[in-house]
Design a protein around this motif. Structure first.
Motif, short mmCIF file in Angstrom:
data_model
loop_
_atom_site.label_atom_id
_atom_site.label_comp_id
_atom_site.label_asym_id
_atom_site.label_seq_id
_atom_site.Cartn_x
_atom_site.Cartn_y
_atom_site.Cartn_z
N GLN A 70 0.82 -1.21 0.00
CA GLN A 70 0.00 0.00 0.00
C GLN A 70 0.86 1.27 0.00
OE1 GLN A 70 -3.46 0.21 0.18
NE2 GLN A 70 -3.81 -1.99 0.18
N THR A 71 2.12 1.14 0.34
CA THR A 71 3.02 2.29 0.41
C THR A 71 3.32 2.81 -0.99
OG1 THR A 71 4.00 1.39 2.42
CG2 THR A 71 5.26 3.08 1.26
N PRO A 72 3.25 4.13 -1.21
CA PRO A 72 3.59 4.67 -2.53
C PRO A 72 4.96 4.20 -2.98
CG PRO A 72 2.60 6.37 -1.17
CD PRO A 72 2.80 5.18 -0.28
N LEU A 73 5.06 3.81 -4.24
CA LEU A 73 6.28 3.17 -4.75
C LEU A 73 7.55 4.00 -4.52
CD1 LEU A 73 7.53 0.72 -6.16
CD2 LEU A 73 7.06 1.85 -8.35
N PRO A 74 7.58 5.30 -4.82
CA PRO A 74 8.83 6.05 -4.59
C PRO A 74 9.30 5.98 -3.14
CG PRO A 74 7.33 7.33 -5.97
CD PRO A 74 6.54 6.15 -5.45
N LEU A 75 8.36 6.08 -2.19
CA LEU A 75 8.73 5.98 -0.78
C LEU A 75 9.20 4.59 -0.43
CD1 LEU A 75 8.85 7.11 2.11
CD2 LEU A 75 6.42 6.53 2.35
N GLY A 103 14.96 4.76 -10.48
CA GLY A 103 14.53 6.14 -10.65
C GLY A 103 14.70 6.98 -9.40
N LEU A 104 15.74 6.70 -8.61
CA LEU A 104 15.97 7.39 -7.35
C LEU A 104 17.13 8.38 -7.48
CD1 LEU A 104 15.52 4.37 -4.91
CD2 LEU A 104 13.92 6.26 -5.30
N PRO A 105 17.22 9.35 -6.58
CA PRO A 105 18.26 10.38 -6.68
C PRO A 105 19.66 9.81 -6.51
CG PRO A 105 17.07 10.59 -4.60
CD PRO A 105 16.31 9.60 -5.44
N THR A 106 20.60 10.40 -7.23
CA THR A 106 22.00 9.98 -7.14
C THR A 106 22.93 11.13 -6.77
OG1 THR A 106 22.36 10.34 -9.51
CG2 THR A 106 21.67 8.13 -8.83
N ASP A 125 15.46 9.58 0.94
CA ASP A 125 15.99 10.20 -0.28
C ASP A 125 17.44 10.61 -0.08
OD1 ASP A 125 13.61 9.88 -1.65
OD2 ASP A 125 12.87 11.88 -1.15
N ALA A 126 17.73 11.20 1.09
CA ALA A 126 19.11 11.58 1.38
C ALA A 126 20.02 10.35 1.42
CB ALA A 126 19.18 12.33 2.71
N ALA A 127 19.49 9.24 1.93
CA ALA A 127 20.29 8.01 2.02
C ALA A 127 20.75 7.53 0.66
CB ALA A 127 19.50 6.92 2.73
N CYS A 128 19.91 7.69 -0.36
CA CYS A 128 20.30 7.26 -1.70
C CYS A 128 21.59 7.95 -2.13
CB CYS A 128 19.19 7.59 -2.70
SG CYS A 128 17.61 6.77 -2.41
N ILE A 143 16.33 1.56 -0.03
CA ILE A 143 17.72 1.98 -0.13
C ILE A 143 18.28 2.37 1.23
CG2 ILE A 143 19.26 3.74 -1.10
CD1 ILE A 143 18.38 1.58 -3.09
N ARG A 144 17.45 2.97 2.08
CA ARG A 144 17.90 3.28 3.44
C ARG A 144 18.24 1.99 4.18
NH1 ARG A 144 20.71 6.17 7.00
NH2 ARG A 144 19.58 6.82 8.86
N GLY A 145 17.40 0.96 4.02
CA GLY A 145 17.73 -0.33 4.61
C GLY A 145 19.01 -0.91 4.03
N LEU A 146 19.16 -0.80 2.72
CA LEU A 146 20.38 -1.26 2.05
C LEU A 146 21.60 -0.52 2.59
CD1 LEU A 146 21.84 -2.85 -0.23
CD2 LEU A 146 21.21 -0.98 -1.78
N ASP A 147 21.46 0.78 2.81
CA ASP A 147 22.56 1.58 3.36
C ASP A 147 22.95 1.08 4.74
OD1 ASP A 147 24.37 3.86 3.53
OD2 ASP A 147 22.90 4.77 4.86
#
Length: 408
Positions: free
Chosen positions: A204-209, A347-350, A300-303, A215-219
Motif C-alpha cells: 500500500q506504500t507509494p512506490l517512490p517511498l 529512478g531514485l536520486p544519485t 531520499d538523502a540516504a540514496c 535503499i535506506r535499509g540497504l545503506d
C-alpha cells in the motif's frame, strides 16, 4: 583510538535488541488478536500514518480486529516525528490508560512510539525534560548508550510499512522544531516487542517511498558489512540482506508481486538483526543533518549519501567491497557503480542536486555535521575535518563517479 584496539573491544559484542516475536509474511488483522492475547494486552493505543488512515482500509481493518481493546488512535505524526507531536501523543496515551502501543507506519511512526515510551517511563512531558534523556557514547565511541534509568512503562508492537529497519532498533530521533536538529534517544526496551511483516500492507506504500526506504535499509546493511569494527554474525546477515535488496527492490514495481515484498521485509530482518552490534559510518548519520537542514526525507538523502560513501571508500574498503561484489554474483565493477546502476534503475536520486539542494545549503550543513557525535566517527577512511566533509559532499554533488575535490 586505533581501529585495532577498537576491534578488540567490539569483535565479541553482539547486541540483542529485545524482540520476542517476529511474524513474517502474514496478514496483520488475522494475527493481531492472537498476539494481543499471547502478551495479555487489553488496552491498545494505535499510532499510524495519516495516509494509511485516510486513504486506505488498513487502519479500519486494524480497528475492527482489535475491537474493544482499542482505547485510542492518533495519526498526527508528521515528517521526522516532531517533538511537539511526540509530547502531545504521550499525554494522550497516558490519559487513555493504554498498556501497549501499536505502530502502523514507517520510521517516523515507530520513532514516535519509542519516544512516547520514554515519556511515559520517565514521566517526561515537556521538551526540556525529554531532551535531558539523550543518549551518550561508550568510552570507545562505538556504541550508543541510554541515559534513562526508569523501569519501562509500556512497549510497542510494530507493523512496518517501509523498509528502513526502524523496527529493529531502540533508537528514536524525533526532530526538535526549535533547533531543527534531531534529538537522539536510546529507549530501554524501545525495540518493538513484536514485529508483524504483512506484505499486503507494505504494497500500500507509494512506490517512490517504498523504494527509497529500501535503499535506506540497504545503506544500513552496507554500513554493517563495511563497519570499522565488524562482527562476523552481523556481516553475514548484512551480506545476505544486500543480495535480497538488490534482487527484489526492482521487482516492487509490480504491486502484485507479494513474494518480492516479503523478500524485502526479510532483508530488513537480516539487516536489523546485526546493525546495532557494530558502529556505522558517514552515510548512516549524515542523513540526520541533510534531512532537517535540507527539508529532505531521510530515505531520499540516504540514496545520495550511500553512493557518495561508496566512492569515498573506493580503495580503502577493498576487502569489504570484494565480499559484497561476490555476494552479488562476482561482478568486476567498482562497488559504487553497482549502486549507481541500481539507483538509476529505480529512478531514485544519485546527487545532491536531485534533492533540490544548492551549494549554500550544503555548506551550511558542514558545521552541524562536525558537531554531531557520530558523523565523523567510525569511518574506515577517516573523516575528521571540515575539508574532509566537503570532499565527501563533493562526491555527493556529482553522480558520475568522479573524485571531485570541492563543491562546484
Amino acid at each position: 583510538m586505533p581501529t585495532s584496539a577498537r576491534n578488540d573491544l567490539t569483535a565479541h559484542r553482539y547486541r540483542f535488541t529485545g524482540h520476542e516475536r517476529i511474524l513474517h509474511n502474514v496478514r496483520a488483522d488475522e494475527v493481531l488478536p492472537g498476539l494481543m492475547e499471547l502478551f495479555g494486552y487489553r488496552r491498545v493505543f494505535v499510532v499510524c500514518s495519516r495516509s494509511l488512515n485516510t486513504r486506505t482500509e488498513v487502519i479500519a481493518r486494524i480497528r475492527a480486529c482489535l475491537g474493544e481493546r482499542l482505547v485510542g488512535l492518533t495519526d498526527d505524526v508528521g515528517e521526522h516525528s516532531p517533538l511537539s507531536n511526540v509530547l502531545r501523543a504521550a499525554q494522550q496515551v497516558r490519559d487513555a490508560g493504554a498498556d501497549v502501543l501499536l505502530s502502523v507506519g514507517g520510521g517516523s511512526v515507530m520513532d514516535m512510539c519509542k519516544a512516547i515510551q520514554l515519556c511515559l517511563s520517565e514521566n517526561a512531558y515537556s521538551r526540556e525534560a525529554l531532551l535531558k534523556l539523550q543518549f551518550v557514547l561508550s568510552d570507545d565511541g562505538t556504541e550508543m548508550l541510554t541515559t534513562s534509568r526508569a523501569v519501562p512503562a509500556i512497549r510497542q508492537i510494530a507493523i512496518p510499512t517501509t523498509l528502513a529497519t526502524s523496527e529493529w532498533t531502540p533508537v528514536s530521533t524525533p526532530i526538535d522544531e526549535l533547533t531543527h536538529l534531531k534529538a537522539r534517544f536510546v529507549v530501554p526496551e524501545g525495540s518493538p516487542r513484536a514485529v508483524i511483516y504483512d506484505p499486503a500492507i507494505l504494497a500500500q506504500t507509494p512506490l517512490p517511498l517504498l523504494l527509497s526506504t529500501g535503499i535506506r535499509g540497504l545503506d544500513h546493511a552496507i554500513n554493517t558489512a563495511c563497519s570499522s569494527s565488524p562482527h562476523p554474525f552481523a556481516s553475514l546477515l548484512a551480506e545476505q540482506a544486500i543480495a535480497l535488496y538488490m534482487q527484489n527492490l526492482p521487482l516492487l514495481k509490480d504491486p502484485a508481486n507479494r513474494q518480492a515484498h516479503a523478500n524485502c521485509q526479510l532483508a530488513t530482518w537480516y539487516t536489523g538483526m546485526g546493525q546495532m552490534s557494530v558502529p556505522h559510518g558517514f552515510s548512516h548519520w549524515m542523513v540526520h543533518i541533510v534531512g532537517p537542514y535540507g527539508s529532505v526525507a531521510h530515505s531520499d538523502a540516504a540514496c545520495v549519501l550511500m553512493l557518495a560513501q561508496a566512492k569515498w571508500l573506493e580503495g580503502w574498503a577493498t576487502e569489504q567491497h570484494d565480499r559484497l561484489r561476490l555476494a552479488l554474483g562476482g561482478t568486476g565493477q567498482p562497488f559504487h557503480e553497482i549502486l549507481q546502476r541500481l539507483l538509476e534503475q529505480l529512478g531514485l536520486p544519485t546527487a545532491l542536486q536531485d534533492l533540490g539542494l544548492n551549494r549554500q545549503q550544503v555548506e551550511a550543513m558542514i558545521e552541524p555535521a562536525l558537531q554531531h557525535p557520530m558523523v565523523t566517527r567510525n569511518n574506515i577512511r577517516p573523516i575528521r575535518s571540515a575539508d574532509d566533509l566537503r570532499a565527501v559532499m563533493a562526491l555527493a554533488w556529482r553522480s558520475d563517479g568522479a573524485q571531485a575535490k570541492e563543491l562546484p
